[in-house]
Design an enzyme around this catalytic site. Structure first.
Site, PDB file in Angstrom:
ATOM      1  N   LYS A  46       0.822  -1.216   0.000  1.00  0.00           N
ATOM      2  CA  LYS A  46       0.000   0.000   0.000  1.00  0.00           C
ATOM      3  C   LYS A  46       0.860   1.271   0.000  1.00  0.00           C
ATOM      4  CE  LYS A  46      -3.710  -2.574   2.154  1.00  0.00           C
ATOM      5  NZ  LYS A  46      -4.381  -2.968   0.930  1.00  0.00           N
ATOM      6  N   GLY A  47       1.931   1.275   0.804  1.00  0.00           N
ATOM      7  CA  GLY A  47       2.783   2.466   0.842  1.00  0.00           C
ATOM      8  C   GLY A  47       3.422   2.716  -0.515  1.00  0.00           C
ATOM      9  N   ALA A  48       3.993   1.665  -1.085  1.00  0.00           N
ATOM     10  CA  ALA A  48       4.676   1.797  -2.372  1.00  0.00           C
ATOM     11  C   ALA A  48       3.699   2.232  -3.464  1.00  0.00           C
ATOM     12  CB  ALA A  48       5.322   0.461  -2.742  1.00  0.00           C
ATOM     13  N   GLU A 146       0.375  -1.182   7.177  1.00  0.00           N
ATOM     14  CA  GLU A 146       1.134  -2.421   6.931  1.00  0.00           C
ATOM     15  C   GLU A 146       2.493  -2.369   7.632  1.00  0.00           C
ATOM     16  OE1 GLU A 146      -0.803  -4.106   2.786  1.00  0.00           O
ATOM     17  OE2 GLU A 146       0.855  -2.708   2.604  1.00  0.00           O
ATOM     18  N   THR A 227     -14.021   6.089   1.893  1.00  0.00           N
ATOM     19  CA  THR A 227     -14.095   5.655   0.489  1.00  0.00           C
ATOM     20  C   THR A 227     -15.165   4.573   0.370  1.00  0.00           C
ATOM     21  OG1 THR A 227     -12.284   4.083   0.822  1.00  0.00           O
ATOM     22  CG2 THR A 227     -11.683   6.257   0.011  1.00  0.00           C
ATOM     23  N   ASP A 253      -9.796  -5.041 -12.833  1.00  0.00           N
ATOM     24  CA  ASP A 253      -9.038  -5.450 -11.649  1.00  0.00           C
ATOM     25  C   ASP A 253      -9.030  -4.265 -10.671  1.00  0.00           C
ATOM     26  OD1 ASP A 253      -7.228  -6.307  -9.768  1.00  0.00           O
ATOM     27  OD2 ASP A 253      -5.605  -6.741 -11.178  1.00  0.00           O
ATOM     28  N   GLY A 258      -7.774   1.619  -4.166  1.00  0.00           N
ATOM     29  CA  GLY A 258      -7.779   2.435  -2.943  1.00  0.00           C
ATOM     30  C   GLY A 258      -6.470   3.212  -2.816  1.00  0.00           C
ATOM     31  N   ASP A 259      -5.367   2.577  -3.163  1.00  0.00           N
ATOM     32  CA  ASP A 259      -4.059   3.253  -3.087  1.00  0.00           C
ATOM     33  C   ASP A 259      -3.954   4.347  -4.144  1.00  0.00           C
ATOM     34  OD1 ASP A 259      -3.394   1.473  -1.068  1.00  0.00           O
ATOM     35  OD2 ASP A 259      -2.595   0.006  -2.504  1.00  0.00           O
ATOM     36  N   SER A 289      -7.894   3.504 -12.709  1.00  0.00           N
ATOM     37  CA  SER A 289      -6.902   2.454 -12.418  1.00  0.00           C
ATOM     38  C   SER A 289      -7.523   1.055 -12.459  1.00  0.00           C
ATOM     39  CB  SER A 289      -6.251   2.693 -11.053  1.00  0.00           C
ATOM     40  OG  SER A 289      -7.109   2.247 -10.016  1.00  0.00           O
TER      41      SER A 289
END
Ligand code: RIB
Length: 316
Positions: A46-48, A146, A227, A253, A258-259, A289
């Site tokens: 998620k961070g990346a 995470e 969200t 997909d 969310g990210d 996305s």
């Protein structure tokens, strides 16, 4: 919030994973082996993902994370560098494996995700303090769940101290997350399930979302944005509650959508004068996305994003 040509500096303190994505017709029964039609290996976490979305939209991004000493570690660092992300605060953890995420995507584009955090467990509060200078100089810092909660609390406190805007995306929800650790946070952005888990409700509908979000405002969080997937988002702040719809799409997909929302909102919130407009843009970025497979691979560059918005059926 400032102007649309601003290049914000954003620091992400969070996870990275290698995504092992299986596109499947159905999950096997216990003891059963079935063939899945397709598989993809991709960069995720998620961070990346949020860092990459922000970088693609033109922000100057610093990534603070930990990778393992295995075949994925160097590739993950190189991937950040390919997007122009500053990797000076990424360290390799000796003897640890990198984070990995086996992901299963069904024919409707919905995903089921496991995470094995590996080296992400070593992003300690001390590691966060080592990034203090970046937090101080940034326009905004972004965190998810995470990594260890104490590291998140430390990062929120530092951001508050330096008056740097902050966003926490509490994903995946951690039952030990304490409201007291979130004081001074600017944006708390859960999905419905995460908000319900955090506020102790079994299910949320209509007014419950507003009431639950308002509880959090009374505890020192400035803005809550919930969200709602294909229904868009709901903003709750001191000016009240507003629904911000998302465009209708047929997803291929939804992994990482969310990210895409969070990473793009980090940028748009620094460039738009109006929060509702920034959230609307982030809804559009996230929706687009879902039209491609994969996580980071499905994110658009700033140029491609605005080109898509100008296409006839996307004007609103
Ligand atoms: O939000 C999607 C992400 O969740 C995936 O990239 C996976 O790595 C997990 O962290």
């Amino acid at each position: 919030m400032q102007n649309s040509s601003k290049v914000p500096e954003i620091t992400v303190i969070g996870s990275n994973m290698m995504d092992l994505i299986t596109y499947m017709e159905r999950l096997p029964e216990p003891g059963e082996t079935i063939e899945a039609p397709d598989f993809e290996l991709g960069f995720g976490g998620k961070g990346a993902n949020q860092a990459v979305a922000a970088a693609l939209l033109g922000a100057e991004v610093n990534m603070v994370t930990r990778v393992g000493e295995d075949l994925f570690g160097d590739e993950v660092i190189k991937n950040f560098q390919d997007y122009g992300i500053n990797t000076e605060k990424i360290e390799k953890i000796a003897g640890e494996s990198s984070g990995v995420a086996p992901i299963f995507v069904d024919p409707q584009g919905e995903n089921r995700i496991f995470i094995i955090k590996g080296a992400n467990n070593y992003l300690t509060p001390e590691a966060v303090r080592e990034a203090e200078e970046l937090i101080a100089e940034s326009d905004l810092v972004l965190f998810q769940l995470e990594i260890a909660l104490d590291s998140v609390y430390e990062a929120i406190a530092l951001a508050d101290h330096y008056e740097t805007a902050s966003i926490l995306n509490p994903a995946p929800m951690n039952k030990d997350l304490q409201p007291a650790g979130l004081e001074g946070l600017d944006f708390f952005i859960p999905n419905e399930t995460e908000l319900a888990a955090f506020t102790g409700s079994s299910d949320l509908a209509g007014d419950d979302i507003k009431r639950s979000a308002e509880t959090l405002l009374s505890r020192g969080i400035k803005t809550v944005i919930v969200t709602l997937g294909s229904e868009g988002s709901c903003i709750v702040d001191q000016s009240g509650e507003r629904a911000v719809p998302a465009p209708e799409v047929e997803p291929v997909d939804t992994t990482g959508a969310g990210d895409a929302f969070i990473g793009s909102l980090a940028v748009f919130s620094q460039q738009e004068t109006d929060l509702d407009k920034a959230v609307s843009r982030a809804n559009q970025y996230a929706a687009l996305s879902t039209l491609e497979r994969g996580t980071q691979k499905s994110y658009l560059s700033r140029e491609d994003f605005f080109a898509r918005l100008n296409q006839k059926h996307w004007r609103c």
